[in-house]
Structure formats: C-alpha cells, structure tokens
Write an enzyme that holds these catalytic residues in place. Sequence first.
Site, PDB file in Angstrom:
ATOM      1  N   ASN A 145       0.999  -1.324  -0.084  1.00  0.00           N
ATOM      2  CA  ASN A 145       0.129  -0.099  -0.005  1.00  0.00           C
ATOM      3  C   ASN A 145       0.964   1.186   0.080  1.00  0.00           C
ATOM      4  OD1 ASN A 145       0.456   0.599   2.861  1.00  0.00           O
ATOM      5  ND2 ASN A 145      -0.324  -1.215   3.157  1.00  0.00           N
TER       6      ASN A 145
ATOM      7  N   ASP B 204      -3.941  -6.640   5.250  1.00  0.00           N
ATOM      8  CA  ASP B 204      -4.976  -7.422   5.712  1.00  0.00           C
ATOM      9  C   ASP B 204      -4.987  -8.929   5.345  1.00  0.00           C
ATOM     10  OD1 ASP B 204      -6.180  -5.627   7.567  1.00  0.00           O
ATOM     11  OD2 ASP B 204      -7.583  -4.836   5.989  1.00  0.00           O
TER      12      ASP B 204
ATOM     13  N   PRO C 131      -2.430 -12.256  10.294  1.00  0.00           N
ATOM     14  CA  PRO C 131      -2.762 -11.920  11.642  1.00  0.00           C
ATOM     15  C   PRO C 131      -2.888 -10.661  12.231  1.00  0.00           C
ATOM     16  CG  PRO C 131      -0.415 -12.544  11.541  1.00  0.00           C
ATOM     17  CD  PRO C 131      -1.113 -12.602  10.157  1.00  0.00           C
ATOM     18  N   ASP C 132      -4.136 -10.125  13.204  1.00  0.00           N
ATOM     19  CA  ASP C 132      -3.953  -8.857  13.600  1.00  0.00           C
ATOM     20  C   ASP C 132      -2.940  -8.743  14.501  1.00  0.00           C
ATOM     21  OD1 ASP C 132      -4.969  -6.494  14.718  1.00  0.00           O
ATOM     22  OD2 ASP C 132      -6.534  -6.651  13.239  1.00  0.00           O
ATOM     23  N   ILE C 133      -2.090  -7.768  14.332  1.00  0.00           N
ATOM     24  CA  ILE C 133      -0.912  -7.419  15.267  1.00  0.00           C
ATOM     25  C   ILE C 133      -1.384  -6.825  16.337  1.00  0.00           C
ATOM     26  CG2 ILE C 133       1.413  -6.156  15.501  1.00  0.00           C
ATOM     27  CD1 ILE C 133       1.581  -6.588  12.381  1.00  0.00           C
TER      28      ILE C 133
ATOM     29  N   PHE D 264      -4.385   3.000  14.933  1.00  0.00           N
ATOM     30  CA  PHE D 264      -4.802   3.972  13.848  1.00  0.00           C
ATOM     31  C   PHE D 264      -5.952   3.424  12.946  1.00  0.00           C
ATOM     32  CE2 PHE D 264      -2.005   7.736  13.025  1.00  0.00           C
ATOM     33  CZ  PHE D 264      -1.285   7.415  14.082  1.00  0.00           C
TER      34      PHE D 264
ATOM     35  N   LYS E 182     -13.503  -0.068  15.509  1.00  0.00           N
ATOM     36  CA  LYS E 182     -11.996  -0.814  15.900  1.00  0.00           C
ATOM     37  C   LYS E 182     -11.738  -0.747  17.243  1.00  0.00           C
ATOM     38  CE  LYS E 182     -10.532  -0.559  10.996  1.00  0.00           C
ATOM     39  NZ  LYS E 182     -10.012   0.488   9.976  1.00  0.00           N
TER      40      LYS E 182
ATOM     41  N   LYS F 145     -11.087  -4.551  18.546  1.00  0.00           N
ATOM     42  CA  LYS F 145      -9.765  -4.775  18.712  1.00  0.00           C
ATOM     43  C   LYS F 145      -9.287  -4.953  20.167  1.00  0.00           C
ATOM     44  CE  LYS F 145      -8.273  -3.769  14.023  1.00  0.00           C
ATOM     45  NZ  LYS F 145      -7.157  -4.180  12.772  1.00  0.00           N
TER      46      LYS F 145
HETATM   47  O1  PMT Z   1       2.860   6.106   6.514  1.00  0.00           O
HETATM   48  P1  PMT Z   1       2.469   7.337   6.158  1.00  0.00           P
HETATM   49  O2  PMT Z   1       2.439   7.544   4.788  1.00  0.00           O
HETATM   50  O3  PMT Z   1       2.815   8.459   6.972  1.00  0.00           O
HETATM   51  O4  PMT Z   1       0.723   7.419   6.331  1.00  0.00           O
HETATM   52  C1  PMT Z   1       0.259   7.193   7.569  1.00  0.00           C
HETATM   53  C2  PMT Z   1      -1.135   6.123   7.896  1.00  0.00           C
HETATM   54  C3  PMT Z   1      -2.076   6.532   6.976  1.00  0.00           C
HETATM   55  C4  PMT Z   1      -0.524   4.748   7.144  1.00  0.00           C
HETATM   56  C5  PMT Z   1      -1.370   6.239   9.160  1.00  0.00           C
HETATM   57  O5  PMT Z   1      -1.712   7.423   9.574  1.00  0.00           O
HETATM   58  C6  PMT Z   1      -2.410   5.219   9.433  1.00  0.00           C
HETATM   59  O6  PMT Z   1      -3.673   5.194   9.351  1.00  0.00           O
HETATM   60  N1  PMT Z   1      -2.193   3.783   9.801  1.00  0.00           N
HETATM   61  C7  PMT Z   1      -2.878   2.668  10.075  1.00  0.00           C
HETATM   62  C8  PMT Z   1      -3.442   2.119   8.697  1.00  0.00           C
HETATM   63  C9  PMT Z   1      -4.291   0.872   8.601  1.00  0.00           C
HETATM   64  O7  PMT Z   1      -3.921  -0.187   8.519  1.00  0.00           O
HETATM   65  O8  PMT Z   1      -5.240   1.161   9.348  1.00  0.00           O
HETATM   66  P2  PMT Z   1      -6.530   0.082   9.452  1.00  0.00           P
HETATM   67  O9  PMT Z   1      -7.550   0.699   9.807  1.00  0.00           O
HETATM   68  O10 PMT Z   1      -6.516  -0.906   8.408  1.00  0.00           O
HETATM   69  O11 PMT Z   1      -6.084  -0.879  10.565  1.00  0.00           O
HETATM   70  C10 PMT Z   1      -6.531  -0.332  11.828  1.00  0.00           C
HETATM   71  C11 PMT Z   1      -5.238  -0.791  12.978  1.00  0.00           C
HETATM   72  O12 PMT Z   1      -5.114  -2.239  12.820  1.00  0.00           O
HETATM   73  C12 PMT Z   1      -4.028  -0.142  12.578  1.00  0.00           C
HETATM   74  O13 PMT Z   1      -3.508   0.404  14.183  1.00  0.00           O
HETATM   75  C13 PMT Z   1      -3.170  -1.213  12.272  1.00  0.00           C
HETATM   76  O14 PMT Z   1      -1.882  -1.070  12.392  1.00  0.00           O
HETATM   77  C14 PMT Z   1      -3.594  -2.442  12.865  1.00  0.00           C
HETATM   78  N2  PMT Z   1      -3.390  -3.575  12.087  1.00  0.00           N
HETATM   79  C15 PMT Z   1      -4.236  -3.955  10.834  1.00  0.00           C
HETATM   80  C16 PMT Z   1      -4.172  -4.960  10.325  1.00  0.00           C
HETATM   81  C17 PMT Z   1      -3.421  -5.981  10.895  1.00  0.00           C
HETATM   82  N3  PMT Z   1      -3.299  -7.261  10.115  1.00  0.00           N
HETATM   83  N4  PMT Z   1      -2.796  -5.907  11.870  1.00  0.00           N
HETATM   84  C18 PMT Z   1      -2.766  -4.801  12.669  1.00  0.00           C
HETATM   85  O15 PMT Z   1      -2.279  -4.641  13.609  1.00  0.00           O
END
Ligand code: PMT
Length: 399
Positions: A210, A279, A308-310, A326, A340, A344
């Site tokens: 991404n 994901d 896996p969801d970290i 985030f 979320k 989570k």
């Molecule tokens: O890196 P930059 O270019 O500065 O951009 C910043 C950003 C947009 C990447 C950042 O601000 C941001 O939003 N990061 C989270 C991106 C994301 O994967 O969001 P999500 O809504 O899909 O996931 C929710 C949370 O679960 C996040 O904390 C993510 O790290 C976590 N996650 C998601 C999937 C997974 N398999 N494991 C996780 O831990």
Amino acid sequence: MGFLANKRILLGVTGGIAAYKSADLVRRLQDAGAEVRVAMTPAAREFIAPLTFQALSGNPVHCDLLDPAAEAAMGHIELARWADAVIVAPATADFLAKLASGAADNLLLATCLATAAPIALAPAMNQGMWSKASTAANVELLRSRGFTLLGPDAGSQACGDIGPGRMLEPLAIIAGLDTLFSSDLLAGKKVVITAGPTREAIDPVRYISNHSSGKMGYALAAAAAAAGADTWLISGPTALATPERVKRIAVTSATEMLEATLSAMAGCHLFIGSAAVADYRPLSVAEHKIKKKDQSGTTLTLVLEKNPDIIATVAALPNRPLTVGFAAETCDLEVHARQKLDSKNLDAVIANDVSRTDIGFNSDDNQVLLVTAGGADWLPLMNKSKLAQELIARLAARL
Ligand code: PMT
C-alpha cells in the site's frame, strides 16, 4: 545528531551586527539535520543580504508581509504552520519590545504571533540596552509567556563595550534549541511503534502492498524518543532514516512484523500501531517468477488468506501495554474508529481520512480524530512531526 534531526526550523534574523553569525547558524542547523527557512526584518537586510541566506538555506528568504507575490508563495500563516520551532537570532531590543507588545507590523513578528511552534530568542544588543529596566521587563514578560531565552553571552562587544549582550555562538544556540524538543514525559517508559507498509510476496519479484511512507510512525518514534522513552520502531520497507535514539527492527511482511512486535513487548508501556499492515497475503508464494506465457486466458487469480491482526494480538496479551491503534478510513471516521476500538479491544484509536491527498498516506501533514471510550477529539491539520509531539504528550498523560 540530536533532537533537531528532521525538524523544520524558521530562523528569524533582526537588525543587529550579530546577523553575520546567523549565516553560520544556518549551516549548523543543517549539520544537526534540520530543514531551515529564513525570515528577515527590514532592518536585518541593512546588515546582511537575503541572498546569503537563500544560498545557504537553499530556500527563498521571507522578507515582506505586504508583498502579494511573496505571500502567495508561502505567506506568514503557512510559514507559521510549517515551523516546528522558531529561533530569532539575533533578537534586538526593539524586536523583543515589539514581540512582548504583540505587534505584528513585519513578516517575522506576524509569523511569531501566528505560530503554535515554540519560539526561542537569542538576544544581541549593547550591554547598556540589555541592562535597561524596559528590556528586562520585556524579557521577563516573554519568559512568562513561554518564550525560551538563549543567552545573551557576556564579553567584548562590536561597539567596544564589555558586558552582557553578545549573541550566543551558533553551537550554543543549537544546544539550547535541542532542549526545546526534548522532555522527560516518557522517561523510564518503553514505547513500541509499528510504521510503514508491509509487503506480501506473490512470487520472488512481486508483492501486494500500500501507499504508506512510514512518515507518521517515524514522527511518533522521534517524538517518543525526544520525550525520553526507550523507543522501538518495527518498520516495514520505507526510505526514511531511523530517528535519533530509536531502535529500529526492519521487517517486510505482516507475519514478520507480528514476530518482531512480540519480541519487543517485554516491559513495554505503550504500543502504537501506525503501520498499514496488509490485511491479506497470497495463500501460497510462487517459488519462481510467475510467467505470463504459462497462464491461459487474460486473467490471473490470486487466492489470499487473512494476515494475523498485530494490534489485536498485542491487546490480548497478559500485562498488555497501553494499546493505541490507527484507523485509515475514507468516511464516517468516528463510527469506524469506535468499531475498531471495541473489536480490537484498544485504549485509543487515531483516525485519519485517507481519501484526502493532503493528509494521511505519504503526505507531510495529517489531521486526526483521537477516539477513546470517553469521547472523541479533533486535532487540527498540522505537520506529522508536530502532530506526533501532541499525540505523544496526550498518550503520556494516560500512562
Ligand atoms: O505512513 P504514512 O505515509 O505517514 O501514512 C500514515 C498512515 C495513513 C499509514 C497512518 O496514519 C495510518 O492510518 N495507519 C494505519 C493504517 C491501517 O492499516 O489502518 P486500518 O484501519 O486498516 O487498521 C487499524 C489498526 O489495526 C491499525 O492500527 C493497524 O496498524 C492495525 N492492524 C491492521 C491489520 C493487521 N493485520 N494488523 C494490525 O495491527
């Protein structure tokens, strides 16, 4: 390098003979890793030419408040937002008096009035002017309003007098500025942050990923380290330099990121998941490059399996740290963030709108909604470095 690395510093130059030393200060700030822009008062231009600062800083010099062309390029409000910190060196008695009174009749004063960034002042003037009650009162007022005074030094002066009023040498100013960015908010705490994208291999030459640049996570790591934390950064592939005093573990895939995160969890007080973790990953990785000629038809089907969801794994640990995620969303930020937070089991979620090109993925700025069980709070648009400091201060308070 210290805490000035990757910081945006606005150097304000006012009309004193010490202005010649400010040319060297630009170089020293750059040596410390800072990006420098220069704003000059009209009087400063009587002592040193803007061209000198333009050549040294590599940026146009900001001089005029009422010049429409200059304001259109980067006006005082943009400059005020751009800066992580302002250093006015030299700061004359006249400038200090105007600053203390709230005057804004030149570009540097207007920028100082508009900015939310910390402002440091390196006074330089004749010893008699420095000793006057009016100057002392202005300095006291500025201190009480949060300005940082660096110097002055004492010694022989350009006018032949001896006494206090010499501008600090550039290296001493750098040392003073360094402390503007450091605090002990997280002293004795361990912080683990994930950042950047993950890459999920399809075959030896292709992957799913991404647009994450890592900027948000790296800014958080720099802010945590500056706040005194033992800071660990688990980073997917990025082009960014490791911030000072940060231990970086480089990973590629989500599985590796999970493994590295769990290995860093011992004694962790705060975990922030800012990485854009894929994901899904391909169910099987081809051993050799997938050849077009081996495929029939015009399509290729990839079967994906869930990663896996970290962050959910961290949140489920016994003795879990304060766990902050985030949420990268394109609509209904609070609704999705809250979902979320609950699913989570997180302590807070920082939601950003990734449909916008000026914030979120791969931009220097961000605007976020901080969501907790108790409420939701917008943080205004600002650069990621400043935002990271603000977020770290708020999360430190929750520890
Ligand atoms: O890196 P930059 O270019 O500065 O951009 C910043 C950003 C947009 C990447 C950042 O601000 C941001 O939003 N990061 C989270 C991106 C994301 O994967 O969001 P999500 O809504 O899909 O996931 C929710 C949370 O679960 C996040 O904390 C993510 O790290 C976590 N996650 C998601 C999937 C997974 N398999 N494991 C996780 O831990």
